[in-house]
Design an enzyme around this catalytic site. Structure first.
Site, PDB file in Angstrom:
ATOM      1  N   LYS A   1      -3.949  -2.161   1.835  1.00 12.27           N
ATOM      2  CA  LYS A   1      -3.609  -1.780   3.222  1.00 12.27           C
ATOM      3  C   LYS A   1      -3.238  -0.306   3.329  1.00 12.27           C
ATOM      4  O   LYS A   1      -3.704   0.391   4.212  1.00 12.27           O
ATOM      5  CB  LYS A   1      -2.409  -2.597   3.746  1.00 12.27           C
TER       6      LYS A   1
ATOM      7  N   ARG B   1       6.012  -8.402   9.424  1.00  7.46           N
ATOM      8  CA  ARG B   1       5.972  -9.287   8.254  1.00  7.46           C
ATOM      9  C   ARG B   1       6.570 -10.659   8.551  1.00  7.46           C
ATOM     10  O   ARG B   1       6.514 -11.541   7.700  1.00  7.46           O
ATOM     11  CB  ARG B   1       6.796  -8.665   7.126  1.00  7.46           C
TER      12      ARG B   1
ATOM     13  N   ARG C   1      -0.684  -0.303 -10.746  1.00 10.67           N
ATOM     14  CA  ARG C   1      -0.471   0.742  -9.730  1.00 10.67           C
ATOM     15  C   ARG C   1       0.535   1.780 -10.219  1.00 10.67           C
ATOM     16  O   ARG C   1       1.588   1.435 -10.740  1.00 10.67           O
ATOM     17  CB  ARG C   1       0.038   0.083  -8.441  1.00 10.67           C
TER      18      ARG C   1
ATOM     19  N   ARG D   1       6.052   1.707  -9.483  1.00 11.09           N
ATOM     20  CA  ARG D   1       7.067   1.451  -8.459  1.00 11.09           C
ATOM     21  C   ARG D   1       8.072   0.453  -9.017  1.00 11.09           C
ATOM     22  O   ARG D   1       7.689  -0.478  -9.719  1.00 11.09           O
ATOM     23  CB  ARG D   1       6.390   0.842  -7.221  1.00 11.09           C
TER      24      ARG D   1
ATOM     25  N   ARG E   1       7.364 -11.140  -4.424  1.00 13.54           N
ATOM     26  CA  ARG E   1       6.830 -10.589  -3.168  1.00 13.54           C
ATOM     27  C   ARG E   1       5.687 -11.445  -2.647  1.00 13.54           C
ATOM     28  O   ARG E   1       5.537 -11.644  -1.444  1.00 13.54           O
ATOM     29  CB  ARG E   1       6.393  -9.139  -3.371  1.00 13.54           C
TER      30      ARG E   1
HETATM   31  P1  ADP Z   1       3.761  -4.016  -0.417  1.00 16.33           P
HETATM   32  O1  ADP Z   1       3.157  -3.306  -1.566  1.00 16.33           O
HETATM   33  O2  ADP Z   1       4.468  -5.285  -0.764  1.00 16.33           O
HETATM   34  O3  ADP Z   1       2.832  -4.125   0.755  1.00 16.33           O
HETATM   35  P2  ADP Z   1       5.492  -2.212   1.050  1.00 16.33           P
HETATM   36  O4  ADP Z   1       5.354  -0.861   0.496  1.00 16.33           O
HETATM   37  O5  ADP Z   1       4.859  -2.501   2.367  1.00 16.33           O
HETATM   38  O6  ADP Z   1       5.009  -3.186  -0.068  1.00 16.33           O
HETATM   39  O7  ADP Z   1       7.031  -2.635   1.157  1.00 16.33           O
HETATM   40  C1  ADP Z   1       7.901  -2.567   0.046  1.00 16.33           C
HETATM   41  C2  ADP Z   1       9.185  -3.349   0.341  1.00 16.33           C
HETATM   42  O8  ADP Z   1       9.833  -2.795   1.494  1.00 16.33           O
HETATM   43  C3  ADP Z   1       8.981  -4.811   0.677  1.00 16.33           C
HETATM   44  O9  ADP Z   1       8.882  -5.622  -0.482  1.00 16.33           O
HETATM   45  C4  ADP Z   1      10.259  -5.100   1.495  1.00 16.33           C
HETATM   46  O10 ADP Z   1      11.396  -5.219   0.653  1.00 16.33           O
HETATM   47  C5  ADP Z   1      10.429  -3.818   2.293  1.00 16.33           C
HETATM   48  N1  ADP Z   1       9.728  -3.883   3.606  1.00 16.33           N
HETATM   49  C6  ADP Z   1       8.675  -3.103   4.016  1.00 16.33           C
HETATM   50  N2  ADP Z   1       8.291  -3.427   5.262  1.00 16.33           N
HETATM   51  C7  ADP Z   1       9.097  -4.434   5.674  1.00 16.33           C
HETATM   52  C8  ADP Z   1       9.192  -5.212   6.849  1.00 16.33           C
HETATM   53  N3  ADP Z   1       8.348  -5.033   7.893  1.00 16.33           N
HETATM   54  N4  ADP Z   1      10.153  -6.181   6.909  1.00 16.33           N
HETATM   55  C9  ADP Z   1      10.992  -6.376   5.892  1.00 16.33           C
HETATM   56  N5  ADP Z   1      10.960  -5.695   4.751  1.00 16.33           N
HETATM   57  C10 ADP Z   1      10.033  -4.719   4.624  1.00 16.33           C
END
Ligand code: ADP
Length: 244
Positions: free
Chosen positions: A15, A90, A127, A167, A178
Site C-alpha cells: 500500500k 482500520r 523489509r 522496522r 498485526r
Molecule cells: P502496516 O505495515 O501494518 O501497514 P503501518 O505503517 O500502516 O503498518 O502502521 C504501523 C502501526 O501504526 C500499526 O501496526 C498500528 O499500531 C499503528 N497504526 C497506523 N495506522 C493506524 C490506524 N488507522 N489505527 C490504529 N493504529 C494505527
C-alpha cells in the site's frame, strides 16, 4: 471533482509504495497514518510517547486519536483536490468517521490490494527502512550493502547515506500479531466498503509496475472514466485553485 483514494489491504501488501507513487503522479498528498505515527515516535513528541508501546506490540492505536489526526490532516488546503490514504481506516469506527469527514467531497475510491498471509510474512521479514527518511527497500531483492539509493529525502540521507534498519514492529512475532489484528478488526471493515460502486480489489502478487497499472485502472473505472482522464482531473482542480 476531487480524487479521493483509500488504499486497503494487510501489512506488507504494498500500500505504502503504491500510495506514494499514485500521489506523486496525480499531484495529491499521500496521508499515511503509519508514517505520521513513526515520525512522532522518532521525534519523541507527546503523540510519539503515547503510541510507541502500542505500535511495538503490533496493536492498534485508539480510534479517537487516529480520527483526530486524519481529520486535521485532511482539512488542510492541499488535500482539497484529493488525497491518498494509507493505513486508515482500520476499524469500523474509523470508516464511519471517514465517511463523515469526506461527506461533501465527492466519491471516495477504495482499492484493496490482496496478498496471501505467507507472502506478507516473507515480505515484511525482508523489509528494511531508512532510519532517517523512512524509505522502503527489500533485503531479499538487494544484497546487504547494495540496497538501492532510494532515500534522498533528507539532508542527513544525502550527506552520510541511508542507514537501513528493520522496522521495530517487523519481527516475525509482531507481524503475525498485526496480521491477526488485520483479520479481526480491519478485514470486516473492508466488507463494509465492498458493496459500494467505488470499491475495487486488485492482485498484489503482481510486479510493482503491474500493481501500479492495476491501481490506476481500478481508480479510473471506479469513477467511470478512462485512466488518462484521472491525471487531467487533478491538474484542472489545481488550476481552478490557483485561479481563485
Ligand atoms: P502496516 O505495515 O501494518 O501497514 P503501518 O505503517 O500502516 O503498518 O502502521 C504501523 C502501526 O501504526 C500499526 O501496526 C498500528 O499500531 C499503528 N497504526 C497506523 N495506522 C493506524 C490506524 N488507522 N489505527 C490504529 N493504529 C494505527
Amino acid at each position: 471533482m476531487a480524487l479521493n483514494l483509500v488504499m486497503l489491504g494487510p501489512p506488507g501488501a504494498g500500500k505504502g509504495t503504491q500510495a506514494e507513487r499514485f500521489a506523486r503522479e496525480h499531484g495529491i498528498p499521500k496521508v499515511s497514518t503509519g508514517d505520521i505515527l513513526r515520525e512522532a515516535v522518532h521525534s519523541e513528541s507527546e503523540l510519539g510517547r503515547q503510541v510507541k508501546a502500542v505500535m511495538e506490540r503490533g496493536e492498534l492505536v485508539g480510534d479517537d486519536l487516529m480520527i483526530g489526526i486524519v481529520r486535521e490532516r485532511l482539512s488542510r488546503p492541499d488535500a482539497m483536490a484529493g488525497f491518498v490514504l494509507d493505513g486508515f481506516p482500520r476499524t469500523a469506527a474509523q470508516a464511519q468517521a471517514l465517511d463523515e469527514i469526506t461527506a461533501s467531497r465527492g466519491p471516495v475510491i477504495c482499492v484493496e490490494i490482496q496478498v496471501p498471509d505467507e507472502e506478507l510474512v516473507r515480505r515484511v521479514r525482508g523489509r528494511r527502512v531508512c532510519d532517517d527518511c523512512g524509505a522502503n527497500a527489500d533485503a531479499f531483492e538487494h544484497k546487504p550493502g547494495a540496497l538501492p539509493d532510494l532515500c534522498q529525502n533528507t539532508e542527513r540521507c544525502r550527506s552520510i547515506g541511508p542507514s537501513w534498519v528493520a522496522r521495530s514492529d517487523d519481527s516475525e512475532s509482531v507481524v503475525r500479531e498485526r496480521l491477526k489484528v488485520y483479520w479481526r478488526d480491519t478485514r470486516p471493515m473492508i466488507e463494509y466498503y465492498s458493496s459500494r460502486p467505488t470499491f475495487r480489489s486488485i492482485d498484489g502478487l503482481q510486479t510493482p509496475e503491474q500493481v501500479r497499472e492495476a491501481l490506476v485502472s481500478a481508480a479510473a473505472s471506479a469513477l467511470g472514466m478512462p485512466a488518462s482522464q484521472l491525471q487531467s482531473m487533478t491538474k484542472k482542480l489545481d488550476g481552478e485553485a490557483q485561479a481563485s
